[in-house]
Scaffold this motif. Structure first.
Motif, PDB file in Angstrom:
ATOM      1  N   HIS A   1       1.907 105.547  53.015  1.00  0.00           N
ATOM      2  CA  HIS A   1       2.578 106.833  52.805  1.00  0.00           C
ATOM      3  C   HIS A   1       4.024 106.690  52.338  1.00  0.00           C
ATOM      4  O   HIS A   1       4.627 107.684  51.923  1.00  0.00           O
TER       5      HIS A   1
ATOM      6  N   ILE B   1      11.282 114.405  48.441  1.00  0.00           N
ATOM      7  CA  ILE B   1      10.107 113.761  49.026  1.00  0.00           C
ATOM      8  C   ILE B   1      10.122 114.056  50.527  1.00  0.00           C
ATOM      9  O   ILE B   1      11.148 113.870  51.187  1.00  0.00           O
TER      10      ILE B   1
ATOM     11  N   THR C   1       3.083 106.359  40.045  1.00  0.00           N
ATOM     12  CA  THR C   1       3.365 107.782  40.209  1.00  0.00           C
ATOM     13  C   THR C   1       3.733 108.401  38.867  1.00  0.00           C
ATOM     14  O   THR C   1       3.224 109.468  38.491  1.00  0.00           O
TER      15      THR C   1
ATOM     16  N   LEU D   1       7.132 116.186  46.602  1.00  0.00           N
ATOM     17  CA  LEU D   1       6.065 115.248  46.915  1.00  0.00           C
ATOM     18  C   LEU D   1       5.970 115.146  48.426  1.00  0.00           C
ATOM     19  O   LEU D   1       6.981 114.996  49.111  1.00  0.00           O
TER      20      LEU D   1
ATOM     21  N   ASP E   1       4.828 112.557  50.863  1.00  0.00           N
ATOM     22  CA  ASP E   1       4.576 111.120  50.874  1.00  0.00           C
ATOM     23  C   ASP E   1       4.602 110.537  49.455  1.00  0.00           C
ATOM     24  O   ASP E   1       4.446 111.260  48.458  1.00  0.00           O
ATOM     25  N   ALA E   2       4.840 109.249  49.401  1.00  0.00           N
ATOM     26  CA  ALA E   2       4.848 108.534  48.118  1.00  0.00           C
ATOM     27  C   ALA E   2       4.411 107.108  48.401  1.00  0.00           C
ATOM     28  O   ALA E   2       5.220 106.186  48.490  1.00  0.00           O
TER      29      ALA E   2
ATOM     30  N   CYS F   1      -0.173 110.405  48.027  1.00  0.00           N
ATOM     31  CA  CYS F   1       0.922 111.127  47.390  1.00  0.00           C
ATOM     32  C   CYS F   1       0.395 112.468  46.882  1.00  0.00           C
ATOM     33  O   CYS F   1      -0.581 112.502  46.106  1.00  0.00           O
TER      34      CYS F   1
END
Length: 279
Positions: A63, A54, A37, A27, A29-30, A16
């Motif tokens: 990811h 995102i 986060t 962002l 990716d997360a 991330c």
């Protein structure tokens, strides 16, 4: 004028990356949980309310696994290609899902985000360059080989998250089965220290202030070793290792240099050997 950037996590356990200006952020990716986060953002003095979108590079779980909860909670649009969305099998009900196309910039307030294709064993993988305030930040991870698209964009960046996944010798001697070693080191796997260093030495622009060594393997790389390789060739660029265990500091990257803000305590895949098409 500058852009604030940090790696909230970088590795096979989750990826991330935060990039923002004074008003909004995105962002890329997360892959860590919503709670983690939020915790890491809070430790850095960053607000999730500033995040406006995102962008998804590809469908692998490290990811995307934090996206559904994070996007719903903060009402964030998710930019993802149709093939990546299909292969991800994410439940994004109640989430604004928007498609993007390679080489077509997406405007998020004062930020412009451009995705472009890359080599990786995923349905429709993309890397990203985020631009704002005259500054360009690249996210170049999960790349089997540095194709022309990656090289072209790397040459334009003031700072970059660059994959240094594995050391060739460590991977060769590791306990991993042969098929997995071939996948990692193949043209649709991950960048080795050697490949990334060759890209860095040959194509680093003189104005690149920082390179963040990213997506290091827990078993097949050593943070101190790879940092020492890059430090020798840095030529004025600050080398930072993006951890798989915690966030990096926040850096303000400008087109005049950068400022270190605070420290912490704590699949249709292109055949091998071919260049990717532009679209």
């Amino acid at each position: 004028m500058s852009l604030a950037i940090t790696s909230l996590n970088s590795g096979s356990n989750g990826n991330c990356y935060y990039i923002g200006n004074e008003h909004e952020a995105v962002l890329v990716d997360a892959g860590i949980s919503c709670r983690e986060t939020e915790t890491r953002m809070r430790r850095l003095g960053l607000s999730m309310r500033k995040v406006k979108a995102i962008f998804v590079s590809h469908e692998h779980s490290d990811h995307i696994k934090g996206i559904p909860v994070l996007a719903r909670k903060y009402k964030l649009p998710v930019y993802i290609t149709p093939d990546t969305l299909y292969r991800s099998r994410m439940d994004l009900s109640g989430v604004e899902v928007l498609s993007f196309t390679g080489y077509e910039p997406v405007q998020v307030g004062g930020l412009s985000v451009t995705g472009f294709p890359k080599f990786h064993d995923a349905a429709d993988p993309h890397s990203f360059v985020v631009e704002g305030n005259g500054v360009r930040i690249g996210v170049f991870t999960d790349i089997g080989a540095p194709c022309d698209h990656v090289i072209r964009h790397f040459e334009q960046c003031h700072a970059a998250f660059l994959e240094t996944n594995y050391d060739d010798g460590m991977l060769e001697q590791s306990y991993y089965p042969y098929y997995l070693k071939r996948r990692i080191s193949g043209n649709h796997g991950h960048l080795s220290n050697k490949q990334a260093l060759e890209l860095f030495v040959a194509h680093k622009p003189a104005f690149m202030s920082h390179v963040f060594l990213s997506h290091l393997s827990k078993d097949n790389n050593c943070p101190k070793h790879v940092k020492s390789l890059f430090d020798v060739c840095a030529d004025g660029t600050e080398v930072v290792v993006a951890s798989r265990f915690e966030e990096t500091a926040v850096y303000h990257i400008s087109n005049q240099g950068s400022v270190f803000e605070r420290t912490l305590s704590v699949a249709d895949i292109t055949p091998t050997g071919e260049q990717l098409s532009l679209f």
